[in-house]
Write a protein that holds these residues in place. Structure first.
Motif, PDB file in Angstrom:
ATOM      1  N   MET A   1      17.859  -0.641   2.538  1.00 31.04           N
ATOM      2  CA  MET A   1      17.078   0.490   2.027  1.00 31.04           C
ATOM      3  C   MET A   1      17.621   1.799   2.581  1.00 31.04           C
ATOM      4  O   MET A   1      17.608   2.823   1.904  1.00 31.04           O
ATOM      5  N   ASP A   2      18.119   1.736   3.782  1.00 29.31           N
ATOM      6  CA  ASP A   2      18.726   2.939   4.342  1.00 29.31           C
ATOM      7  C   ASP A   2      19.940   3.336   3.509  1.00 29.31           C
ATOM      8  O   ASP A   2      20.135   4.500   3.172  1.00 29.31           O
TER       9      ASP A   2
ATOM     10  N   ALA B   1       8.595  -4.966   1.891  1.00 34.24           N
ATOM     11  CA  ALA B   1       8.483  -5.540   0.541  1.00 34.24           C
ATOM     12  C   ALA B   1       9.798  -6.164   0.110  1.00 34.24           C
ATOM     13  O   ALA B   1       9.840  -7.300  -0.351  1.00 34.24           O
ATOM     14  N   MET B   2      10.896  -5.420   0.273  1.00 33.96           N
ATOM     15  CA  MET B   2      12.200  -5.933  -0.142  1.00 33.96           C
ATOM     16  C   MET B   2      12.557  -7.180   0.643  1.00 33.96           C
ATOM     17  O   MET B   2      13.119  -8.142   0.101  1.00 33.96           O
ATOM     18  N   ASP B   3      12.209  -7.155   1.914  1.00 36.52           N
ATOM     19  CA  ASP B   3      12.524  -8.306   2.760  1.00 36.52           C
ATOM     20  C   ASP B   3      11.803  -9.545   2.251  1.00 36.52           C
ATOM     21  O   ASP B   3      12.379 -10.635   2.153  1.00 36.52           O
TER      22      ASP B   3
ATOM     23  N   GLY C   1       0.791  -1.223   0.000  1.00 34.23           N
ATOM     24  CA  GLY C   1       0.000   0.000   0.000  1.00 34.23           C
ATOM     25  C   GLY C   1       0.819   1.265   0.000  1.00 34.23           C
ATOM     26  O   GLY C   1       0.320   2.338   0.286  1.00 34.23           O
ATOM     27  N   VAL C   2       2.111   1.165  -0.335  1.00 38.31           N
ATOM     28  CA  VAL C   2       2.956   2.367  -0.340  1.00 38.31           C
ATOM     29  C   VAL C   2       3.562   2.558  -1.715  1.00 38.31           C
ATOM     30  O   VAL C   2       3.306   1.801  -2.636  1.00 38.31           O
TER      31      VAL C   2
ATOM     32  N   THR D   1      11.005   7.738  -0.947  1.00 37.85           N
ATOM     33  CA  THR D   1      10.558   7.173   0.325  1.00 37.85           C
ATOM     34  C   THR D   1      10.989   5.724   0.447  1.00 37.85           C
ATOM     35  O   THR D   1      10.205   4.847   0.799  1.00 37.85           O
ATOM     36  N   LEU D   2      12.233   5.458   0.174  1.00 37.74           N
ATOM     37  CA  LEU D   2      12.693   4.075   0.161  1.00 37.74           C
ATOM     38  C   LEU D   2      12.811   3.473   1.548  1.00 37.74           C
ATOM     39  O   LEU D   2      12.813   2.260   1.700  1.00 37.74           O
ATOM     40  N   THR D   3      12.923   4.311   2.558  1.00 35.79           N
ATOM     41  CA  THR D   3      13.097   3.747   3.896  1.00 35.79           C
ATOM     42  C   THR D   3      11.774   3.571   4.608  1.00 35.79           C
ATOM     43  O   THR D   3      11.712   3.159   5.743  1.00 35.79           O
ATOM     44  N   ASN D   4      10.719   3.873   3.882  1.00 34.67           N
ATOM     45  CA  ASN D   4       9.364   3.637   4.360  1.00 34.67           C
ATOM     46  C   ASN D   4       9.212   2.191   4.809  1.00 34.67           C
ATOM     47  O   ASN D   4       9.737   1.280   4.180  1.00 34.67           O
TER      48      ASN D   4
END
Lengths: 277, 296, 452
Positions: free
Chosen positions: C437-438, C267-269, C247-248, C258-261
């Motif tokens: 992501m950070d 999602a990446m995980d 949902g982002v 907003t990659l660290t959202n």
């Protein structure tokens, strides 16, 4: 006793050479051989050593589907153009640097050496910009220029090394007789450098023939795309046209192999001169 | 020196300049200008997709470069590739050259035949890189490749991190070993035979002859050849990588030239790519200057 | 080493003769080409270039089209004759490899070198880039307002600079979940699953369910539980689906990254965990390879674009089923398709517009949907009863329609590779998802905005 040893030596030599030959030529054989197989046979789990189903379909497809003949023409244009320009620019320069000592000649020699060891990829970025505003993107001229930049130092290097070794006696005599420098160059020096010319031309030609970097950076369509890039684009990420790639590769290599075998003496000379001198 | 008898006066010497002029103009236009522009761009950001603006950012690009793992990654990959590749090629080339020479000096074969063998072995070196890449890609194919079929195993030659680099090195070694073969063979055959004959009459076998006479006298040539080939390997590796692995898996085979190409012509970050180019060109500069000094 | 004059002459003669022979052979071969064109063997389509050079010489109208190597481009290639008959315009279509196509978009739409009249094949990672920044002739100028409104998800394709519709997509597409329904519905499997996970074996809806089912059916080497192909243009779909499923998005309204959202990190995980259930070699493979595996029965489930459902629903009816893509918050419907534009510097822009109009016509869209299973770009075609019938399990597709989204950024390609890099860091165990992501947001893409 010596006879026997001679025979052993002979047999050993022949065996060794045959083994080496097989190992080294295997990929070349593999290239040609697979281009003559039908697709199903290329994609077999244990590939065959001789085509069971011989076919020339891939070669036919090269022309019908991939317009490879036009790409080969581009390659020829680029190779010949690059070689000619490199020679026309490089040979007089080599003569000038060899026989004369003028202001800046050492700097030029230094520049030649530096450019010889350049990373072509580093040049592509600014050249792309240049070719963009010269409106030369997707024109064979841009690729010719790119390959010439890389070939020119080697031509100068080889020719200068050769001319350095030529005795100056005849040139001096001609000068005393009143020949202009230019006449001396064309009528006396040039004819003596034939073998070096062939070597330098050969290297330029082979390098431009196999060029890929400038091709893929500057070309886009049939207008300028050389055969090397055409082959690379047969791997589309969606389908890989192996048959066409192999046959295209074979067609690309045939002239080079012929030239290599015929003119191997010049290759050998060129490699040794290029490195030692 | 007798060398410059043909043109002693400065007035005469300027003819040399005329001969060199066309090449000089060409190089000025197509080499110096691009280099200057690269230098200029390396201190700016320029991304044609975003805008045509060129914004000055000083040393930002360079700072970013050295912190960016991609550059260091590519650098180490290219170095590893160069070192391993050159060593393998040199050893192979040297071995074959010695072998040919041994047979030739024993009288087993004539110089003529050794020349023929040599000329056939040049072929891999002369072939276009793309053609070599296509064939090796097929040879390395996990399912249909000859190598896996012979070994009877399912090795992912081109998709495993370190194996891909190794496969690349092998393919490049195949393609470039003739360079060393030719040079070493020429060197060996032009060596004076007196010493080796003296050694042989003293009772030395071929191994001792090799270690104490042949190799030491070839040493300078070996070094020069290795150095030349190394700088070539470092700067010109592109074709094979592009078609064998495209830099993958991930970035495991992304050599410097490929990194420059990708940064510039795939992502259009011309500023960063220019900084990268300058750093890489530095190697060439330094090497060219070093060679120039040695020659003079 | 002096070369004797005679020997030199001999060598030169040989070289010249050889080159002349080769030139002759090539001329013969080109001569053969004209004849070969009229030969029809099997139904193989000329996929690379449907070139009619002679047509242009005779002053006929030729439209130059650029497309990306794909099944959809093949479909267009097969139907070019219809366009040619209808309009009398010949088509020259170049099909470009996926790795190389981005440079060409830049050249045609930003630098305007003017090789092509029609530039197609842009995936949604490129939508924002070229709609916002490209130099093109807006198709909206040639359409009525109703026609523009009829275009599906049209807001994505409106040029913010002019408010006009930029172009159209060849079709609409997103990834669906394909799974082995024969195994899913098998009572023994269901019993075993219930025992292990203490719930019924159903078609997974959330990412956690997806992981469990993948793990359960992961039985190497006969079967792999899931497939994630890590080639950038393949894995981007997996990332996007997962992100949208949370949902982002990767950017906010102001265009910041907003990659660290938290949603993006999750999602990446998930994608990293799912990738573990893939076959060896997945690092350099794509969804095309997954198709192969699925058909061989070696893969339990994966996500892929529509095109494959046609084949699955007809040839593998009892084996493979389809479902909306998974997502923890909503189905991760990552919209894509092939955006097609007419560059501003096109040599024959009117012909380009004609081509686009044919692309967007009711008939073409309807035929294409029925033939390929890709959804049309027109909402009216979507309601055509024949179309509805032609897609098996249409209700699964219809269920996705409210959730379509794209990742909004003007440098989609670069972001693609950045995400892939971050992904490999997670997979190699160097960092966890949050750390990756950070790094991506604050180090690699520091000072960058999503919309630049």
């Amino acid at each position: 006793m010596t006879d026997f040893r001679l025979k052993i030596n002979n047999i050993a030599f022949i065996t060794v050479v045959i083994i080496l030959f097989i190992i080294i030529m295997l990929p070349v054989y593999w290239l040609v051989q697979n281009s003559l197989k039908i697709d199903d046979e290329i994609f077999r789990i244990s590939p065959s050593w001789i085509p069971i189903n011989f076919t020339l379909d891939h070669y036919r497809d090269l022309i019908r589907q991939f317009d490879f003949d036009k790409h080969m023409i581009n390659t020829i244009i680029i190779s010949v153009g690059s070689t000619l320009i490199s020679l026309v620019l490089g040979v007089p320069a080599a003569y000038g640097l060899s026989r004369f000592r003028f202001f800046g000649s050492n700097t030029i020699i230094l520049i030649v050496m530096i450019v010889r060891f350049f990373t072509p990829a580093a040049l592509v970025i600014p050249l792309y910009d240049m070719m963009s505003w010269m409106k030369l993107i997707d024109s064979p001229i841009s690729i010719i220029i790119g390959t010439t930049i890389i070939n020119l130092p080697l031509v100068v290097w080889i020719m200068k090394g050769f001319i350095d070794e030529l005795p100056e006696a005849i040139e001096e005599a001609a000068k005393i007789d009143g020949c202009s420098h230019f006449r001396v160059f064309t009528n006396i020096v040039l004819p003596c450098t034939k073998s070096a010319l062939v070597t330098a031309g050969l290297f330029s030609f082979t390098a431009a023939w196999g060029d890929f970097l400038f091709g893929i950076s500057f070309s886009q369509s049939l207008r300028s795309m050389p055969a090397t890039v055409a082959i690379a684009t047969m791997d589309t990420g969606f389908k890989v046209y192996w048959g066409a790639m192999l046959s295209g590769g074979t067609v690309l290599c045939i002239p080079i192999v012929i030239i290599t075998l015929l003119l191997q003496r010049f290759y050998i000379k060129g490699i040794t001169m290029g490195a030692i001198k | 020196m007798e060398k410059f008898k043909i043109a002693n006066s400065i007035r005469e010497n300027k003819f040399g300049f005329y001969f060199t002029l066309p090449a000089l103009l060409f190089m000025l236009f197509f080499i110096s200008y691009p280099i200057a522009r690269t230098l200029y761009l390396s201190f700016h950001t320029y991304n044609p997709i975003q805008s045509n603006e060129i914004i000055f950012v000083g040393l930002e690009n360079y700072k970013w470069l050295f912190n960016e793992p991609n550059f260091l990654n590519s650098l180490s990959i290219t170095l590893i590739f160069t070192i391993l590749s050159v060593i393998i090629e040199a050893i192979v080339g040297l071995s074959i050259a010695l072998l040919l020479d041994i047979f030739r000096s024993r009288g087993t074969i004539s110089s003529f035949i050794s020349k023929i063998v040599l000329s056939v072995f040049i072929i891999p070196w002369a072939l276009p890189g793309i053609a070599a890449g296509v064939v090796w890609k097929l040879l390395y194919h996990p399912t249909f490749g000859l190598i896996n079929s012979i070994l009877g195993r399912d090795i992912r030659w081109l998709s495993e991190k370190y194996l891909a680099l190794f496969s690349l090195i092998v393919a490049d070694a195949w393609k470039t070993f003739p360079f060393f073969l030719i040079i070493f063979f020429a060197a060996i055959t032009s060596m004076s035979k007196e010493q080796s004959e003296a050694a042989r009459t003293d009772g030395a076998n071929w191994l001792q002859e090799l270690r104490y006479i042949t190799l030491p006298s070839m040493f300078p040539i070996i070094v020069i050849a290795i150095v030349f080939r190394a700088i070539d390997a470092f700067t010109k590796i592109f074709d094979l990588v592009y078609i064998l692995t495209g830099g993958g898996p991930g970035r495991a085979t992304e050599v410097l030239p490929l990194l420059i190409y990708n940064t510039g012509l795939r992502f259009f970050r011309f500023g960063t790519a220019s900084a990268l180019s300058i750093v890489v060109m530095l190697f060439s500069f330094l090497f060219g200057i070093w060679l120039f000094r040695r020659r003079r | 080493m002096k070369v004797g004059g005679r020997k030199m002459k001999r060598i030169l003669t040989v070289v010249i003769v050889v080159s002349m022979v080769m030139a002759l052979l090539m001329m013969l071969a080109t001569g053969c080409k004209e004849q070969a064109d009229s030969v029809t063997d099997d139904a193989t389509v000329t996929e690379e270039e449907v070139a009619e050079e002679t047509a242009e010489d005779m002053g006929e109208k030729v439209v130059k089209v650029m497309h990306i190597a794909s099944p959809e481009a093949d479909y267009v290639a097969e139907h070019l004759e219809e366009f040619e008959e209808m309009t009398g315009i010949k088509v020259e279509m170049d099909i470009v490899p996926r790795d190389d196509i981005n440079v060409r978009y830049l050249r045609e739409l930003i630098q305007g070198i003017g090789t092509y009249d029609v530039v197609g094949g842009m995936g949604s990672d490129n939508y924002t880039t070229y709609v916002y920044k490209g130099n093109y002739i807006p198709l909206g100028d040639y359409m009525t307002d109703e026609e523009v409104d009829n275009i599906y998800a049209k807001d994505i394709f409106i040029d913010p600079r002019t408010g006009k519709l930029s172009g159209i997509t060849q079709y609409q597409n997103w990834e669906m979940l394909f799974y082995r329904k024969d195994l899913l519905n098998d009572p023994d499997e269901q019993a075993a699953f219930k025992e292990k996970y203490d719930r019924d074996l159903t078609v997974p809806k959330t990412m956690d369910e997806l992981l469990e089912v993948a793990e359960f059916f992961h039985r190497p080497p006969e079967m792999y539980g899931y497939f994630v192909g890590a080639v950038p243009w393949s894995i981007f779909g997996d990332f996007a689906c997962a992100i949208i499923g949370e949902g982002v998005n990767i950017s906010d309204e102001e265009g910041n990254l907003t990659l660290t959202n938290e949603g993006v990190v999750n999602a990446m995980d998930y994608v990293a965990k799912l990738a573990q259930f893939g076959p060896p070699g997945w690092e350099t493979q794509s969804f095309f390879d997954a198709d192969q595996l699925m058909q061989e029965g070696k893969l339990f489930m994966y996500q892929n674009w529509f095109y494959i459902w046609q084949q699955y629903s007809t040839e593998f009816t009892d084996m493979i089923g389809v479902a909306p893509p998974t997502g923890n918050v909503q189905p991760g419907v990552f919209l894509s398709g092939f955006l097609t534009l007419v560059p501003a510097n096109a040599p024959n822009p009117e012909l380009g517009i004609e081509f686009l109009k044919w692309f967007g016509s009711y008939d073409f869209q309807k035929q294409q949907t029925i033939a390929t299973g890709n959804l049309p770009n027109r909402t009216d075609v979507l309601e055509d009863s024949e179309v509805v019938e032609s897609i098996a399990s249409f209700d699964q597709y219809k269920a996705c329609v409210p959730y379509t989204g794209i990742l909004k950024t003007t440098w989609g390609n670069e972001l693609q590779t950045g995400l892939q890099e971050a992904f490999f860091r997670i997979v190699n165990g160097e960092v966890d998802a949050a750390g990756a992501m950070d790094w991506l947001q604050n180090e690699k893409y520091a000072d960058r905005k999503a919309i630049e």
